[in-house]
Write an enzyme that holds these catalytic residues in place. Sequence first.
Site, PDB file in Angstrom:
ATOM      1  CE  LYS A 195      -0.141   3.364   4.666  1.00 52.76           C
ATOM      2  NZ  LYS A 195       0.024   3.439   6.110  1.00 52.76           N
TER       3      LYS A 195
ATOM      4  N   GLY B 189       2.614   2.558  10.590  1.00 56.47           N
ATOM      5  CA  GLY B 189       3.518   3.681  10.372  1.00 56.47           C
ATOM      6  C   GLY B 189       4.250   4.138  11.620  1.00 56.47           C
TER       7      GLY B 189
ATOM      8  CD  GLU C 256      -2.840   5.543   6.703  1.00 56.10           C
ATOM      9  OE1 GLU C 256      -2.801   5.627   5.459  1.00 56.10           O
ATOM     10  OE2 GLU C 256      -1.900   5.087   7.381  1.00 56.10           O
TER      11      GLU C 256
ATOM     12  CB  SER D  85       5.554  -1.308  11.856  1.00 49.36           C
ATOM     13  OG  SER D  85       5.088   0.019  12.050  1.00 49.36           O
TER      14      SER D  85
ATOM     15  CG  HIS E 145      -5.913   1.766   5.301  1.00 54.50           C
ATOM     16  ND1 HIS E 145      -5.479   2.780   6.119  1.00 54.50           N
ATOM     17  CD2 HIS E 145      -4.868   0.916   5.151  1.00 54.50           C
ATOM     18  CE1 HIS E 145      -4.200   2.556   6.437  1.00 54.50           C
ATOM     19  NE2 HIS E 145      -3.814   1.434   5.863  1.00 54.50           N
TER      20      HIS E 145
ATOM     21  CG  ASN F  46      -1.694   1.248   1.426  1.00 52.85           C
ATOM     22  OD1 ASN F  46      -1.778   2.066   0.507  1.00 52.85           O
ATOM     23  ND2 ASN F  46      -2.277   1.417   2.602  1.00 52.85           N
TER      24      ASN F  46
ATOM     25  CD  GLU G 182      -3.400  -2.439   7.500  1.00 52.52           C
ATOM     26  OE1 GLU G 182      -2.262  -2.515   7.057  1.00 52.52           O
ATOM     27  OE2 GLU G 182      -4.197  -1.537   7.204  1.00 52.52           O
TER      28      GLU G 182
HETATM   29  P1  PGA Z   1       2.940   0.480   7.476  1.00 52.11           P
HETATM   30  O1  PGA Z   1       1.455   0.641   6.892  1.00 52.11           O
HETATM   31  O2  PGA Z   1       3.473  -0.829   6.947  1.00 52.11           O
HETATM   32  O3  PGA Z   1       3.695   1.654   6.924  1.00 52.11           O
HETATM   33  O4  PGA Z   1       2.837   0.481   8.957  1.00 52.11           O
HETATM   34  C1  PGA Z   1       0.591  -0.451   6.772  1.00 52.11           C
HETATM   35  C2  PGA Z   1      -0.747  -0.014   6.235  1.00 52.11           C
HETATM   36  O5  PGA Z   1      -1.237   1.071   6.616  1.00 52.11           O
HETATM   37  O6  PGA Z   1      -1.366  -0.713   5.410  1.00 52.11           O
END
Ligand code: PGA
Length: 252
Positions: free
Chosen positions: A11, A173, A97, A213, A95, A9, A167
């Site tokens: 983003k 992140g 976010e 992460s 997601h 992903n 997640e």
């Molecule tokens: P990250 O993001 O691996 O940067 O923690 C994962 C995600 O939001 O799908």
Amino acid sequence: MMRNIVAGNWKSNKSINESREWMSEMSNLEGSMPKDVRVIVAPPAPYLAALAEVKPSNVILASQTVSATGSGAYTGEFTADMLTSCGVEFALIGHSERRGGYGETDEVVVDKISRCIEAGLGVVLCCGEPLEVRDSGGHEEMIARQLDSAMNNLSDVDPSKFVIAYEPIWAIGTGRTATSEQAGEMHTFIRSWLSDKFSQERANQISILYGGSCKPSNADELFANANVDGGLIGGASLKTEDFSQIIKAASK
Ligand code: PGA
């Protein structure tokens, strides 16, 4: 059925040229990739049609989001049909976010899933709890509530087109990964939820990915859990070197 999946992903990252470069690096690596892992990547939407023309055959394109509506007067939205017509095979839905920042409520998640199924677009349904819920021990309850709501209307799913990503928000992140035990516990919980919802057979066919992460240094440990079928990878999907190592770690 191939349950192992590694999905990237990106983003809101990369230029179109950097995206093409990533695809060309993945083409060079194609021969060395394990055959038992499906590789999905979700670049920014404006690049999808162009990347469909240059992506290696083992890379499946996903959109990071999709409209909850069909075609019509919906300025700025793009539909599930538009995505499939551009060679896109999956969409991320729910997601954190998007739930947190763009009004993707449980109701919107339901609508988006229906649109995808109608259009034959695969779904990567994301769920996850914030830190305060984890700290107060309410994580299983919250995930069950998210899954209940998102899949309430579904009496069955095509396991090749329906993927779940767990997640934990506190791990996204942040560099703070869930421990292998925490991931294993939640994935086992989700598998048994799926078994109650559909059947043990169906539950065993659905991929459950861990996200938050995940990187080359912890992927082996996370994926060692029988119920962790791979990962949804943010930051570490941006570089093909890291991403391809994670793909290799998902081969079982
Ligand atoms: P990250 O993001 O691996 O940067 O923690 C994962 C995600 O939001 O799908």
